[in-house]
Design an enzyme around this catalytic site. Structure first.
Site, PDB file in Angstrom:
ATOM      1  CD  GLU A 118       9.265  -6.104   7.046  1.00 57.21           C
ATOM      2  OE1 GLU A 118       9.097  -5.134   6.412  1.00 57.21           O
ATOM      3  OE2 GLU A 118       9.146  -6.007   8.288  1.00 57.21           O
ATOM      4  CG  HIS A 144      -3.785 -34.640  16.847  1.00 55.64           C
ATOM      5  ND1 HIS A 144      -3.967 -35.938  17.618  1.00 55.64           N
ATOM      6  CD2 HIS A 144      -4.991 -34.570  16.193  1.00 55.64           C
ATOM      7  CE1 HIS A 144      -5.148 -36.520  16.953  1.00 55.64           C
ATOM      8  NE2 HIS A 144      -5.639 -35.679  16.105  1.00 55.64           N
ATOM      9  CD  GLU A 202      -1.735  -4.366  11.357  1.00 53.77           C
ATOM     10  OE1 GLU A 202      -0.562  -4.654  11.418  1.00 53.77           O
ATOM     11  OE2 GLU A 202      -2.259  -4.018  10.220  1.00 53.77           O
ATOM     12  CE  LYS A 249       6.173  -0.912  10.063  1.00 54.04           C
ATOM     13  NZ  LYS A 249       4.898  -0.164   9.198  1.00 54.04           N
ATOM     14  CE  LYS A 292      -3.408   2.504   2.716  1.00 55.93           C
ATOM     15  NZ  LYS A 292      -4.231   2.421   3.915  1.00 55.93           N
ATOM     16  N   GLY A 351      -4.735  -1.833   4.929  1.00 53.47           N
ATOM     17  CA  GLY A 351      -3.935  -2.695   4.476  1.00 53.47           C
ATOM     18  C   GLY A 351      -4.504  -4.128   4.803  1.00 53.47           C
ATOM     19  NE  ARG A 352      -6.442  -3.631  11.093  1.00 54.66           N
ATOM     20  CZ  ARG A 352      -5.798  -2.549  11.087  1.00 54.66           C
ATOM     21  NH1 ARG A 352      -4.523  -2.124  10.458  1.00 54.66           N
ATOM     22  NH2 ARG A 352      -6.194  -1.495  11.820  1.00 54.66           N
TER      23      ARG A 352
HETATM   24  O1  F6P Z   1       3.324  -2.958   9.853  1.00 54.69           O
HETATM   25  C1  F6P Z   1       2.180  -3.206   9.564  1.00 54.69           C
HETATM   26  C2  F6P Z   1       1.503  -2.755   8.247  1.00 54.69           C
HETATM   27  O2  F6P Z   1       1.496  -1.589   8.222  1.00 54.69           O
HETATM   28  C3  F6P Z   1       0.270  -3.390   7.923  1.00 54.69           C
HETATM   29  O3  F6P Z   1      -0.910  -2.694   8.433  1.00 54.69           O
HETATM   30  C4  F6P Z   1       0.255  -3.436   6.824  1.00 54.69           C
HETATM   31  O4  F6P Z   1      -0.731  -4.464   6.122  1.00 54.69           O
HETATM   32  C5  F6P Z   1       1.648  -3.986   6.353  1.00 54.69           C
HETATM   33  O5  F6P Z   1       2.464  -3.202   7.285  1.00 54.69           O
HETATM   34  C6  F6P Z   1       2.141  -3.821   4.885  1.00 54.69           C
HETATM   35  O6  F6P Z   1       2.079  -2.602   4.662  1.00 54.69           O
HETATM   36  P1  F6P Z   1       2.061  -2.089   2.925  1.00 54.69           P
HETATM   37  O7  F6P Z   1       0.953  -2.692   2.243  1.00 54.69           O
HETATM   38  O8  F6P Z   1       1.982  -0.692   3.061  1.00 54.69           O
HETATM   39  O9  F6P Z   1       3.590  -2.713   2.522  1.00 54.69           O
END
Ligand code: F6P
Length: 534
Positions: free
Chosen positions: A207, A376, A345, A502, A201, A259-260
């Site tokens: 990452e 299990h 979240e 972060k 987003k 995002g979620r």
């Molecule tokens: O670190 C949390 C977050 O901001 C989430 O809310 C989001 O889904 C995820 O990181 C990934 O964010 P992006 O889509 O901006 O890479």
């Protein structure tokens, strides 16, 4: 007054704490009818929850006092319900049928949603038919989906839930910044037939950018520079950043998609390519049907509202700060991970919308595992541990792989039964004697073999796992999460809690580069850093 409504709910729950759930069925012959609901192809059974009718009434009074219906209207009207970021929250707009008229803070958005859907559909169909090829003219065989959090968990869930066993175009997902994740995903892939979709987003997530950079290098080993753009595309709310990063094309969504909550958008483009548009449309339609149910059903027959009330009753009334989710379908094994982000979240917050302390427990810890695997592993504790952990069973009657003889649903039902009924020490002792144990042995073993019972569970049934029922199920949980946020008076749509880590990680990386921990580091972190850098 909400405060009074909370007090009433807490008092009702205190009274219900000692009542036996199974006795409620005889005390109230209408219990089953009152506490079972049908919505968008889902059957929801809340009758094995701990509440009596008085408890349920108190919970419904709280929903009225907190103006759930008014807040629901605010959400669907595109008001700034995400108060700390001054944003509308309009994921329902993404799944509404063509011709809808959603507005985010007054700005019409539905035409743009339809345009992006058409773009996704055309692109996916071109890829699936082989009209859109890689740089060397070969059709795409694999999509490498790079993203994390909301840009990963939803599409992974959809793909695992609906994928054919032998897909024409396969999907691989990479989320973790550990290069091992990428290395594993790339096994057997050919850059010439691989499409990389970078989903973020913000297009700033560490990452995802690191993995996208790795993928770019990998593509460049086999593709000419001018061909790269056909293989490297972005999905983002920041298309300028995607272009600057080298994406040949970007599919956009807006900041009113959290995002979620983004799996209804172009974030799921990989799934559209893997499954075809019709399946994705079915997924959207299932969610839209659930949206209508949420908007129209009275509170006491409203599935998301009732699920939220059951949770609040457990968490706040009966002090049960965890819930386990057990999907009895291998295809839904990713659901617990998806729900962890969606719920924790969204609602893992400690202040009210106005910034004052929440003062009571909010989101429970959500964890789970597919059935019967979870049985299990941690179900021992659910049955006999000292703390009560409410359980949620998602049950699929029939699947493509098996017929109604599948033992899965029988296991799910048995768990709910065992949790509710339990087994007294006297029963356990009698069974031991009947199986030949001596009196002494029976006395010694009976406490270990007794189950307290009276442990609550919810069952969510669907006839089949289809795009429609999957869409409805996810929308059900989204709205449940929203209603809980309203009841707790918290902002379910920001996530400031993930920011501090972060920032600190960036600072530590600087320290690692110089090899010297900065002076303000605490002794433990400084020592760990030294150990990791020497
Ligand atoms: O670190 C949390 C977050 O901001 C989430 O809310 C989001 O889904 C995820 O990181 C990934 O964010 P992006 O889509 O901006 O890479």
């Amino acid at each position: 007054m909400p405060h009074t409504a909370w007090t009433e709910l807490e008092a009702a729950a205190r009274r219900d704490a000692d009542a036996r759930i199974q006795d409620q069925f005889t005390a109230d012959p209408h219990r089953l009818a009152r506490l079972t609901l049908d919505a968008a192809g889902l059957h929801i059974d809340l009758s094995k929850q701990s509440w009596t009718q008085t408890g349920l009434d108190a919970a419904l009074a709280l929903a009225r006092a907190r103006d759930v219906e008014g807040r629901r209207a605010a959400l669907f009207n595109g008001e700034a319900v995400n108060l700390t970021e001054d944003r509308a929250v309009l994921h329902p707009a993404l799944r509404a049928p063509n011709g809808a008229d959603f507005r985010a803070l007054g700005e019409p958005v539905s035409a743009e949603v339809e345009a992006v859907r058409a773009e996704m559909k055309a692109y996916a169909e071109a890829l699936r038919s082989g009209n859109e090829t890689g740089a060397s003219g070969r059709p795409f065989k694999t999509v490498l989906h790079i993203g994390i959090g909301g840009s990963d968990l939803g599409p992974r869930l959809i793909w695992d839930a609906l994928r054919p066993l032998d897909p024409a175009i396969d999907l691989r997902f990479v989320a973790n910044i550990d290069p091992r994740d990428m290395a594993e995903a790339l096994i057997g892939l050919d850059p010439e037939t691989t499409l990389v979709i970078v989903v973020s987003k913000t297009f700033t997530t560490q990452e995802t950018l690191a993995n996208a950079a790795l993928a770019k290098v990998w593509l460049a080993t086999a593709l000419p520079a001018e061909g790269m753009t056909k293989h490297f595309i972005g999905v983002t709310a920041a298309p300028d950043k995607a272009a600057a990063f080298g994406c040949g094309r970007a599919f956009a969504f807006r900041d009113w998609v959290g995002g979620r909550y983004s799996l209804w958008s172009a974030v799921s483009l990989s799934c559209v390519i893997g499954l075809g548009w019709d399946a994705f449309q079915g997924f959207l339609d299932g969610a839209a049907t659930l949206d209508r149910h949420f908007l129209e059903a009275p509170l006491e027959r409203n599935a998301p509202v009732m699920l939220a009330l059951a949770e609040i009753y457990n968490v706040n009334g009966l002090h049960r700060p965890a819930r386990t989710v057990a999907p009895y379908a291998h295809a839904l094994r990713r659901l617990p991970a998806f729900l962890q982000q969606l719920e924790m979240e969204s609602n893992g917050k400690r202040v009210h919308c106005d910034g004052s302390p929440a003062g009571r427990q909010t989101c429970p810890v959500v964890f789970g595992e597919a059935g019967t695997n979870g049985q299990h592993a941690f179900f021992q504790q659910i049955h006999q541990g000292p703390q009560v952990v409410p359980s949620e069973f998602i049950i699929v009657a029939s699947t493509d792989q098996r017929t109604l003889e599948s033992p899965l649903w029988a296991n799910a039902l048995a768990q709910g039964q065992a949790l509710m009924l339990g087994k007294t020490e006297t029963q356990a002792r009698a069974e031991l004697i009947a199986s030949g144990a001596s009196e002494d042995e029976a006395d010694r073993l009976a406490p270990h073999k007794a189950f307290p019972g009276n442990r609550p569970s919810t069952a969510i049934l669907m006839e089949r796992l289809t795009p429609q029922t999957l869409g409805a199920l996810i929308a059900l949980y989204e709205h449940k999460t929203f209603v809980e946020g309203v009841l707790w008076d918290i902002n379910s749509f920001d996530q400031w809690g993930v920011e501090l880590g972060k920032v600190l990680a960036k600072a530590l990386l600087k320290d690692a580069a110089t090899g010297t921990p900065s002076e303000d580091l605490d002794p433990s972190t400084a020592d760990l850093l030294r150990r990791l850098t020497t």
